[in-house]
Design a protein around this motif. Structure first.
Motif, PDB file in Angstrom:
ATOM      1  N   THR A 108       0.805  -1.196   0.047  1.00  0.00           N
ATOM      2  CA  THR A 108      -0.122  -0.004   0.130  1.00  0.00           C
ATOM      3  C   THR A 108       0.845   1.322  -0.100  1.00  0.00           C
ATOM      4  O   THR A 108       0.559   2.370  -0.849  1.00  0.00           O
ATOM      5  CB  THR A 108      -1.010  -0.168   1.167  1.00  0.00           C
ATOM      6  N   TRP A 109       1.843   1.345   0.774  1.00  0.00           N
ATOM      7  CA  TRP A 109       2.928   2.368   0.708  1.00  0.00           C
ATOM      8  C   TRP A 109       3.620   2.779  -0.521  1.00  0.00           C
ATOM      9  O   TRP A 109       3.721   3.888  -0.715  1.00  0.00           O
ATOM     10  CB  TRP A 109       3.933   2.356   2.212  1.00  0.00           C
ATOM     11  N   ILE A 110       3.861   1.474  -1.073  1.00  0.00           N
ATOM     12  CA  ILE A 110       4.604   1.645  -2.321  1.00  0.00           C
ATOM     13  C   ILE A 110       3.723   2.187  -3.482  1.00  0.00           C
ATOM     14  O   ILE A 110       3.842   3.086  -4.162  1.00  0.00           O
ATOM     15  CB  ILE A 110       5.316   0.458  -2.734  1.00  0.00           C
ATOM     16  N   LEU A 111       2.504   1.676  -3.483  1.00  0.00           N
ATOM     17  CA  LEU A 111       1.504   1.979  -4.365  1.00  0.00           C
ATOM     18  C   LEU A 111       1.174   3.751  -4.119  1.00  0.00           C
ATOM     19  O   LEU A 111       0.870   4.297  -5.091  1.00  0.00           O
ATOM     20  CB  LEU A 111       0.128   1.399  -4.277  1.00  0.00           C
ATOM     21  N   LEU A 112       0.806   3.958  -2.933  1.00  0.00           N
ATOM     22  CA  LEU A 112       0.692   5.316  -2.636  1.00  0.00           C
ATOM     23  C   LEU A 112       1.689   6.281  -2.913  1.00  0.00           C
ATOM     24  O   LEU A 112       1.301   7.245  -3.862  1.00  0.00           O
ATOM     25  CB  LEU A 112       0.346   5.526  -1.156  1.00  0.00           C
ATOM     26  N   LEU A 113       3.011   6.019  -2.939  1.00  0.00           N
ATOM     27  CA  LEU A 113       4.286   6.627  -3.282  1.00  0.00           C
ATOM     28  C   LEU A 113       4.200   6.828  -5.028  1.00  0.00           C
ATOM     29  O   LEU A 113       4.306   7.866  -5.257  1.00  0.00           O
ATOM     30  CB  LEU A 113       5.412   6.028  -2.871  1.00  0.00           C
ATOM     31  N   ALA A 114       3.931   5.668  -5.343  1.00  0.00           N
ATOM     32  CA  ALA A 114       3.994   5.509  -6.929  1.00  0.00           C
ATOM     33  C   ALA A 114       2.745   6.532  -7.559  1.00  0.00           C
ATOM     34  O   ALA A 114       2.936   7.181  -8.482  1.00  0.00           O
ATOM     35  CB  ALA A 114       3.725   4.093  -7.384  1.00  0.00           C
ATOM     36  N   SER A 115       1.730   6.391  -6.907  1.00  0.00           N
ATOM     37  CA  SER A 115       0.429   6.796  -7.631  1.00  0.00           C
ATOM     38  C   SER A 115       0.351   8.538  -7.407  1.00  0.00           C
ATOM     39  O   SER A 115       0.233   9.190  -8.367  1.00  0.00           O
ATOM     40  CB  SER A 115      -0.714   6.328  -7.006  1.00  0.00           C
ATOM     41  N   VAL A 116       0.756   9.160  -6.211  1.00  0.00           N
ATOM     42  CA  VAL A 116       0.704  10.269  -6.139  1.00  0.00           C
ATOM     43  C   VAL A 116       2.050  10.925  -7.025  1.00  0.00           C
ATOM     44  O   VAL A 116       1.751  12.078  -7.225  1.00  0.00           O
ATOM     45  CB  VAL A 116       0.810  10.705  -4.625  1.00  0.00           C
ATOM     46  N   THR A 117       2.985  10.421  -6.955  1.00  0.00           N
ATOM     47  CA  THR A 117       4.285  10.644  -7.616  1.00  0.00           C
ATOM     48  C   THR A 117       3.911  10.790  -9.123  1.00  0.00           C
ATOM     49  O   THR A 117       3.840  11.989  -9.723  1.00  0.00           O
ATOM     50  CB  THR A 117       5.552  10.135  -7.474  1.00  0.00           C
ATOM     51  N   ALA A 118       3.329   9.916  -9.609  1.00  0.00           N
ATOM     52  CA  ALA A 118       2.805   9.740 -11.096  1.00  0.00           C
ATOM     53  C   ALA A 118       1.720  10.742 -11.537  1.00  0.00           C
ATOM     54  O   ALA A 118       1.796  11.244 -12.501  1.00  0.00           O
ATOM     55  CB  ALA A 118       2.382   8.260 -11.390  1.00  0.00           C
ATOM     56  N   GLY A 119       0.827  10.744 -10.210  1.00  0.00           N
ATOM     57  CA  GLY A 119      -0.296  11.905 -10.669  1.00  0.00           C
ATOM     58  C   GLY A 119       0.181  13.082 -10.710  1.00  0.00           C
ATOM     59  O   GLY A 119      -0.151  14.165 -11.566  1.00  0.00           O
ATOM     60  N   SER A 120       1.098  13.633  -9.704  1.00  0.00           N
ATOM     61  CA  SER A 120       1.185  14.953  -9.501  1.00  0.00           C
ATOM     62  C   SER A 120       2.454  15.268 -10.721  1.00  0.00           C
ATOM     63  O   SER A 120       1.985  16.377 -11.400  1.00  0.00           O
ATOM     64  CB  SER A 120       2.310  15.126  -8.237  1.00  0.00           C
ATOM     65  N   ALA A 121       3.199  14.269 -11.153  1.00  0.00           N
ATOM     66  CA  ALA A 121       4.367  14.652 -12.193  1.00  0.00           C
ATOM     67  C   ALA A 121       3.602  14.700 -13.691  1.00  0.00           C
ATOM     68  O   ALA A 121       3.611  15.422 -14.510  1.00  0.00           O
ATOM     69  CB  ALA A 121       5.206  13.251 -12.221  1.00  0.00           C
ATOM     70  N   GLY A 122       2.574  13.813 -13.505  1.00  0.00           N
ATOM     71  CA  GLY A 122       1.767  13.497 -14.993  1.00  0.00           C
ATOM     72  C   GLY A 122       0.999  14.953 -15.080  1.00  0.00           C
ATOM     73  O   GLY A 122       0.939  15.470 -16.194  1.00  0.00           O
ATOM     74  N   ALA A 123       0.232  15.385 -13.944  1.00  0.00           N
ATOM     75  CA  ALA A 123      -0.714  16.533 -14.096  1.00  0.00           C
ATOM     76  C   ALA A 123       0.072  17.651 -14.248  1.00  0.00           C
ATOM     77  O   ALA A 123      -0.252  18.495 -15.081  1.00  0.00           O
ATOM     78  CB  ALA A 123      -1.463  16.673 -12.868  1.00  0.00           C
ATOM     79  N   ASN A 124       1.237  18.055 -13.598  1.00  0.00           N
ATOM     80  CA  ASN A 124       2.115  19.050 -13.978  1.00  0.00           C
ATOM     81  C   ASN A 124       2.819  18.988 -15.381  1.00  0.00           C
ATOM     82  O   ASN A 124       2.766  20.050 -16.122  1.00  0.00           O
ATOM     83  CB  ASN A 124       3.290  18.866 -13.106  1.00  0.00           C
ATOM     84  N   THR A 125       2.733  17.693 -15.728  1.00  0.00           N
ATOM     85  CA  THR A 125       3.396  17.669 -17.501  1.00  0.00           C
ATOM     86  C   THR A 125       2.418  18.030 -18.506  1.00  0.00           C
ATOM     87  O   THR A 125       2.529  18.845 -19.368  1.00  0.00           O
ATOM     88  CB  THR A 125       3.924  16.152 -17.504  1.00  0.00           C
ATOM     89  N   VAL A 126       1.090  17.573 -18.097  1.00  0.00           N
ATOM     90  CA  VAL A 126       0.169  18.160 -19.074  1.00  0.00           C
ATOM     91  C   VAL A 126      -0.163  19.454 -18.994  1.00  0.00           C
ATOM     92  O   VAL A 126      -0.384  20.178 -20.062  1.00  0.00           O
ATOM     93  CB  VAL A 126      -1.004  16.894 -18.810  1.00  0.00           C
ATOM     94  N   SER A 127      -0.135  20.186 -17.731  1.00  0.00           N
ATOM     95  CA  SER A 127      -0.188  21.290 -17.614  1.00  0.00           C
ATOM     96  C   SER A 127       0.857  22.273 -18.258  1.00  0.00           C
ATOM     97  O   SER A 127       0.682  23.188 -18.836  1.00  0.00           O
ATOM     98  CB  SER A 127      -0.377  21.996 -15.929  1.00  0.00           C
ATOM     99  N   SER A 128       1.767  21.634 -18.457  1.00  0.00           N
ATOM    100  CA  SER A 128       2.910  22.351 -18.932  1.00  0.00           C
ATOM    101  C   SER A 128       2.837  22.196 -20.548  1.00  0.00           C
ATOM    102  O   SER A 128       3.107  23.316 -21.222  1.00  0.00           O
ATOM    103  CB  SER A 128       4.657  21.789 -18.699  1.00  0.00           C
TER     104      SER A 128
END
Ligand code: HEM
Ligand SMILES: CC(C)=CCC/C(C)=C/CC/C(C)=C/COP(=O)(O)OP(=O)(O)O
Length: 294
Positions: A49-69
């Motif tokens: 769960t901890w690994i999935l949380l780290l992966a999902s929020v990192t990928a989500g924030s990074a992905g959202a920031n990239t699409v916003s860029s």
């Protein structure tokens, strides 16, 4: 020696386009909220769960920031602060950045879904709120773009909480609200300092469309509201004295900085308040974590 070609150059650009210095703190609020959730509820999540949380929020924030860029590539090219970013400086093809961001978002959705449906729904909402509501619809049209867009900022903290438990969910909601209330001081102090930049790009951030006295009054008012809320958290019975002391001392400092900015506004004070805002939020979350761990 800064790489100008080859694999390392590409990797650096695809790292930089995600705006990592922003998502570090987004991910930290998610992990800190998960620690708080675990200690308050007594739920011991497994390592997956901890690994999935780290992966999902990192990928989500990074992905959202990239699409916003990708969405902001035209205005980013106009602002001194952003014109050297990978897309406006043509270090990454815009379409490639879009696909990359969408792949990261897909990874975020899959990994959030592997945690539980609540994390998945919140991930979808957070990304939609930042990419569509804020970046696409409001950022260029409304001076209160960060109000509706700001919900996204608190979502990682709530995802961190619900990834562990729904028990005492009011704590997770309060952590998300703390981040939400922190955003106006965070961005409007920066926008006040860089109002010419935002004006050149026609982005109607509040300090661009209002006078200095009005925007510094609003910054001081929203800072006071955030500080009051942060200190109020200490009286909910979930945290102990360390957090109360940290929230009190740091709250006095940030309030004093915002009142100084109100009384004698200048670019340095605005910049200092902006630069203080992220360490301030970090320290609050650290103090809450320590309080529930000791
Ligand atoms: C709608 C909400 C938000 C807006 C519009 C916003 C805007 C910005 C902008 C324009 C910058 C400067 C970026 C740069 O020049 O590289 C920035 C920096 C940053 N933001 Fe935000 N932000 C928001 C929410 C958040 C949230 C929720 C977090 C974390 C919880 C966050 C964390 C950071 C950090 C850590 C930095 C770097 C600060 C520094 O350089 O000292 N932001 N933000
Ligand atoms: C659930 C989940 C992962 C939600 C996503 C949360 C998220 C990515 C919030 C980002 C907020 C932010 C840093 C906005 C930058 O504003 P801007 O784009 O105006 O900044 P800029 O001018 O520097 O590009």
């Amino acid at each position: 020696m800064l790489l100008k070609s080859g694999v390392g150059y590409g990797v650096r650009n695809y790292w930089e386009v995600t705006k990592p210095k922003i998502w570090y703190l987004l991910v930290f609020t998610a992990l800190a909220s998960a620690v708080i959730a675990s200690r308050i509820s007594g739920v011991d999540a497994d390592i997956a769960t901890w690994i999935l949380l780290l992966a999902s929020v990192t990928a989500g924030s990074a992905g959202a920031n990239t699409v916003s860029s990708y969405i902001d590539r035209d205005i980013d090219a106009l602002m001194e602060r952003t014109k050297h970013r990978p897309i406006p400086s043509k270090r990454i093809d815009a379409k490639h950045a879009l696909y990359y961001g969408l792949i990261l978002i897909a990874i975020a959705m899959v990994t959030a879904g592997m945690i539980n449906p609540y994390a998945l729904m919140l991930m979808a909402f957070g990304i939609f709120d930042y990419v569509v509501v804020y970046s696409k619809l409001l950022k260029r049209r409304s001076s209160v773009n960060i109000v509706l867009g700001g919900f996204s900022g608190g979502v990682p903290a709530l995802i961190g909480y619900v990834s562990i438990t729904l028990a005492y969910i009011e704590v997770g909601i309060m952590l998300a609200l703390l981040v939400f209330l922190w955003i106006p001081m965070h961005i409007w102090s920066l926008a006040l300092r860089l109002r010419e930049d935002y004006s050149r790009a026609n982005v109607p951030m509040l300090p661009v469309v209002t006078s200095t006295s009005t925007s510094t009054r609003i910054i001081a008012a929203t800072t006071l509201l955030m500080v009051a809320f942060s200190i109020g958290l200490a009286y909910t019975g979930y945290f102990k004295y360390l957090y109360l002391i940290v929230a009190g001392v740091s709250g006095v400092i940030v309030t004093a900085m915002s009142i100084q900015l109100l009384l004698r506004p200048d670019e340095d004070k605005a910049w200092r308040l902006f630069k203080f805002s992220s360490p301030y939020l970090t320290v609050l979350f650290i103090a809450m974590m320590v309080d529930v761990l000791i």
